[in-house]
Every structure is written in structure tokens, then in C-alpha cells.
Design a protein around this motif. Structure first.
Motif, short mmCIF file in Angstrom:
data_model
loop_
_atom_site.label_atom_id
_atom_site.label_comp_id
_atom_site.label_asym_id
_atom_site.label_seq_id
_atom_site.Cartn_x
_atom_site.Cartn_y
_atom_site.Cartn_z
N HIS A 17 0.82 -1.21 0.00
CA HIS A 17 0.00 0.00 0.00
C HIS A 17 0.86 1.26 0.00
O HIS A 17 0.54 2.26 -0.64
N LEU A 18 2.00 1.19 0.69
CA LEU A 18 2.91 2.33 0.71
C LEU A 18 3.67 2.44 -0.62
O LEU A 18 3.91 3.55 -1.10
N MET A 19 4.02 1.33 -1.22
CA MET A 19 4.72 1.35 -2.50
C MET A 19 3.85 2.00 -3.58
O MET A 19 4.30 2.90 -4.31
N HIS A 20 2.59 1.58 -3.69
CA HIS A 20 1.71 2.17 -4.70
C HIS A 20 1.50 3.66 -4.43
O HIS A 20 1.46 4.47 -5.37
N ALA A 21 1.35 4.03 -3.16
CA ALA A 21 1.17 5.45 -2.83
C ALA A 21 2.41 6.25 -3.20
O ALA A 21 2.31 7.37 -3.73
N SER A 22 3.59 5.69 -2.97
CA SER A 22 4.84 6.38 -3.28
C SER A 22 4.99 6.60 -4.78
O SER A 22 5.42 7.68 -5.23
N VAL A 23 4.64 5.58 -5.57
CA VAL A 23 4.73 5.71 -7.03
C VAL A 23 3.74 6.78 -7.51
O VAL A 23 4.08 7.61 -8.38
N ALA A 24 2.53 6.78 -6.95
CA ALA A 24 1.54 7.77 -7.36
C ALA A 24 2.00 9.18 -7.03
O ALA A 24 1.80 10.11 -7.83
N VAL A 25 2.61 9.37 -5.87
CA VAL A 25 3.13 10.69 -5.49
C VAL A 25 4.25 11.11 -6.45
O VAL A 25 4.32 12.27 -6.88
N ALA A 26 5.12 10.16 -6.82
CA ALA A 26 6.20 10.48 -7.76
C ALA A 26 5.63 10.92 -9.11
O ALA A 26 6.13 11.87 -9.73
N LEU A 27 4.57 10.27 -9.56
CA LEU A 27 3.95 10.64 -10.83
C LEU A 27 3.28 12.01 -10.74
O LEU A 27 3.32 12.81 -11.68
N ALA A 28 2.66 12.29 -9.58
CA ALA A 28 2.07 13.62 -9.39
C ALA A 28 3.14 14.70 -9.37
O ALA A 28 2.95 15.79 -9.92
N TYR A 29 4.28 14.38 -8.76
CA TYR A 29 5.38 15.35 -8.73
C TYR A 29 5.92 15.59 -10.13
O TYR A 29 6.32 16.72 -10.46
N ASP A 30 5.94 14.56 -10.96
CA ASP A 30 6.34 14.74 -12.35
C ASP A 30 5.43 15.74 -13.05
O ASP A 30 5.89 16.55 -13.87
N ARG A 31 4.12 15.67 -12.77
CA ARG A 31 3.19 16.65 -13.35
C ARG A 31 3.55 18.06 -12.93
O ARG A 31 3.48 19.00 -13.70
N HIS A 32 3.92 18.19 -11.66
CA HIS A 32 4.30 19.51 -11.15
C HIS A 32 5.55 20.04 -11.85
O HIS A 32 5.64 21.23 -12.15
N LEU A 33 6.50 19.16 -12.14
CA LEU A 33 7.77 19.59 -12.73
C LEU A 33 7.65 19.85 -14.23
O LEU A 33 8.50 20.53 -14.80
N SER A 34 6.61 19.34 -14.85
CA SER A 34 6.47 19.47 -16.30
C SER A 34 5.41 20.51 -16.64
O SER A 34 4.22 20.20 -16.64
N PRO A 35 5.81 21.74 -16.92
CA PRO A 35 4.83 22.80 -17.18
C PRO A 35 4.00 22.56 -18.44
O PRO A 35 2.93 23.14 -18.60
N SER A 36 4.49 21.70 -19.33
CA SER A 36 3.76 21.45 -20.56
C SER A 36 2.68 20.39 -20.41
O SER A 36 1.84 20.21 -21.28
N SER A 37 2.70 19.68 -19.28
CA SER A 37 1.74 18.60 -19.09
C SER A 37 0.43 19.13 -18.53
O SER A 37 0.36 20.23 -17.98
N SER A 38 -0.61 18.32 -18.64
CA SER A 38 -1.92 18.69 -18.11
C SER A 38 -1.92 18.55 -16.60
O SER A 38 -1.17 17.75 -16.03
N CYS A 39 -2.75 19.34 -15.92
CA CYS A 39 -2.85 19.21 -14.48
C CYS A 39 -3.74 18.03 -14.10
O CYS A 39 -3.86 17.71 -12.92
N ARG A 40 -4.35 17.40 -15.09
CA ARG A 40 -5.16 16.22 -14.81
C ARG A 40 -4.27 15.02 -14.47
O ARG A 40 -3.15 14.90 -14.93
N ARG A 41 -4.83 14.12 -13.68
CA ARG A 41 -4.11 12.90 -13.34
C ARG A 41 -3.92 12.00 -14.56
O ARG A 41 -4.78 11.94 -15.42
N THR A 42 -2.78 11.31 -14.62
CA THR A 42 -2.58 10.32 -15.67
C THR A 42 -3.24 9.01 -15.27
O THR A 42 -3.54 8.77 -14.09
N LEU A 43 -3.47 8.15 -16.25
CA LEU A 43 -4.07 6.85 -15.98
C LEU A 43 -3.19 6.03 -15.04
O LEU A 43 -3.67 5.34 -14.14
#
Length: 274
Positions: A17-43
């Protein structure tokens, strides 16, 4: 936080449960770092978030041992962070408070409250907890806000909130939120901690929460001021603030254009950044 995150990463390899949460947070942080990406969640982000939530719920139905407490608290904190960082809107017009009412409005608030409901179960301040290093942050978070109006609330903000020397939490629902917003306004960005920003979110309860859900103009203004300040310091708040700040401004101008006291704090107003 670096020390905490390193230890959480080790625990993630033993607690799915912690591993999946950590990966999801990392992907959300990628959205934050990429100004060209959408603010919507990825699949992919949605998948790991969903798996973490399901696995955590399963784990909470079983007996909790001491070794399980830190992974549970870490997962709960990550899920609360994800609920804040994740939007189903790509523009202010599609975002709350402009969009039509929906049961999921302010879902991030419910998730934050859910995290705190696990406080006694996880007991992150126990001596053997990896989170015990954050004791000063937690102490600030749980410290009571003043029950009366004081000088730390700027006069203009006090006026728009209807606060005076006789105001208390019993007769003015904006008091605690106004204190929480005011306390972080003058701090340098590197001095603003999670505990300080979360004092505002913890003030969203009772009558003030009802006012915010009803899109009361003063409650919206306090949320807007908090977004602007906290979003400069916490990346997951910045993701939501980037969309909801302009949405709040548009809503206030559209439906409360005659409220000069509130509009003075918005871009172009006389009290911007004061």
C-alpha cells in the motif's frame, strides 16, 4: 523530510500500500515539474492511487502491530497529498467553484480529515516512529489558534471578515481561518512548514466549512489567500492553486462584483500582496 522519505522508501518494499502510494506521489510530482503537461491525473497515477487505497483499506481491517504503524501513516499522508494534487479539471472554468456542484467538491478536505482520523492508530509521535523527528511540525499543527481577534490579522482582512475586539470563535466563523492565513503571510518561503500550512486546512470545520461549501465570498477569499501563499511553498498545493485560484477570482468577480472589500484583495485590487 529527506530523512523521513529515505526510511519510507525502504518500508515501501515491504508494504504494497505504501509502494503504490509512493509511485503515485512520484507521478504527481512529475506533473508539477512538467509545465507542458496537463494538471489532470494520468491513468498510471490513478491506477497506483486506487491500488494503494484498496490495499490500505484491507490492511486497516486487520490487527495493527507496531511495525505496521509507520507504513500506514506514510500511506495515509501520501493519499491525502494526492487528493490535493489531483484535479479533474484542466482550466479554471472546469474547476470548483465555477463548475456545477458535485458530491466530490472539496474531496481533498475529506481525505485530510481521514488521514487525521488515523492519528491515534499510527501514533507518529511515539519514540520509535520514523516520524518522531517531525515532532516540532506536529506540535505547531496541533497548537490551538487564538480564540479572539488579535493584531496578527491585518486590519483590512479583519474588516472584510467582520472581526473586532469582541469577536470570538462562537460569534465569528472566520476567526480561526483568518488567523491561520495571516500567520503564514509574512514568513519567508523557506520558513513555511507543512504544519503551518495545515493549520488552515484544520480550521475548515463547522460553520466555516459550511460557508466554504456554499461558496460564501469571505470564505472563498480566505481560501484564495491561503492558496496563493501555501502554493509557493508546497508543490502539491501549487498544482491545485494554479487552477482554483483563478477560478475563485472569476467566481467572486462574476457573482460578488459589488463586494469591494473582497475584490480589493484580488489581482488589480488595492490590497494585493499586502
Amino acid at each position: 523530510m529527506r530523512q523521513v522519505n529515505r526510511k519510507l522508501l525502504i518500508l515501501a518494499f515491504h508494504h504494497p500500500h505504501l509502494m503504490h502510494a509512493s509511485v503515485a506521489v512520484a507521478l504527481a510530482y512529475d506533473r508539477h515539474l512538467s509545465p507542458s503537461s496537463s494538471c489532470r491525473r494520468t491513468l498510471e497515477e490513478c491506477y497506483h492511487w486506487s491500488r494503494s487505497t484498496a490495499l490500505l483499506n484491507e490492511r486497516l481491517r486487520e490487527p495493527i502491530k507496531t511495525k505496521d504503524k509507520d507504513p500506514i501513516w506514510g500511506t495515509a499522508a501520501a493519499l491525502a497529498m494526492l487528493s490535493f494534487a489531483s484535479l479533474d479539471a484542466s482550466s479554471p472554468e472546469e474547476s470548483w467553484p465555477l463548475k456545477p456542484p458535485d458530491p466530490s467538491d472539496l474531496e481533498w478536505l475529506r481525505m485530510g480529515q481521514g488521514k487525521m482520523s488515523l492519528w491515534d492508530v499510527a501514533n507518529p509521535l511515539r519514540p520509535d516512529s520514523l516520524f518522531s523527528i517531525l515532532a516540532p511540525t506536529y506540535a505547531h499543527l496541533h497548537a490551538p489558534l487564538p480564540d479572539r481577534a488579535r493584531d496578527d490579522i491585518p486590519k483590512a482582512l479583519a474588516a472584510v471578515c467582520g472581526l473586532d475586539d469582541l469577536s470570538t470563535v462562537e460569534n465569528n466563523p472566520y476567526l480561526h481561518a483568518a488567523h491561520a492565513v495571516s500567520q503564514i503571510q509574512t514568513l519567508p518561503d523557506d520558513r513555511v512548514t507543512i504544519g503551518q500550512t495545515e493549520r488552515f486546512t484544520r480550521s475548515i470545520q463547522g460553520t466555516f466549512e459550511c460557508l466554504l461549501r456554499k461558496k460564501d465570498p469571505v470564505a472563498l477569499l480566505l481560501l484564495y489567500l491561503w492558496y496563493r501563499r501555501a502554493g509557493r511553498c508546497m508543490w502539491w498545493i501549487a498544482l491545485r492553486a494554479g487552477v482554483e485560484c483563478p477560478a475563485i477570482c472569476m467566481y467572486l468577480r462574476l457573482y460578488h462584483g459589488d463586494n469591494s472589500g473582497v475584490l480589493a484583495f484580488l489581482p488589480g485590487g488595492d490590497l494585493v500582496d499586502r
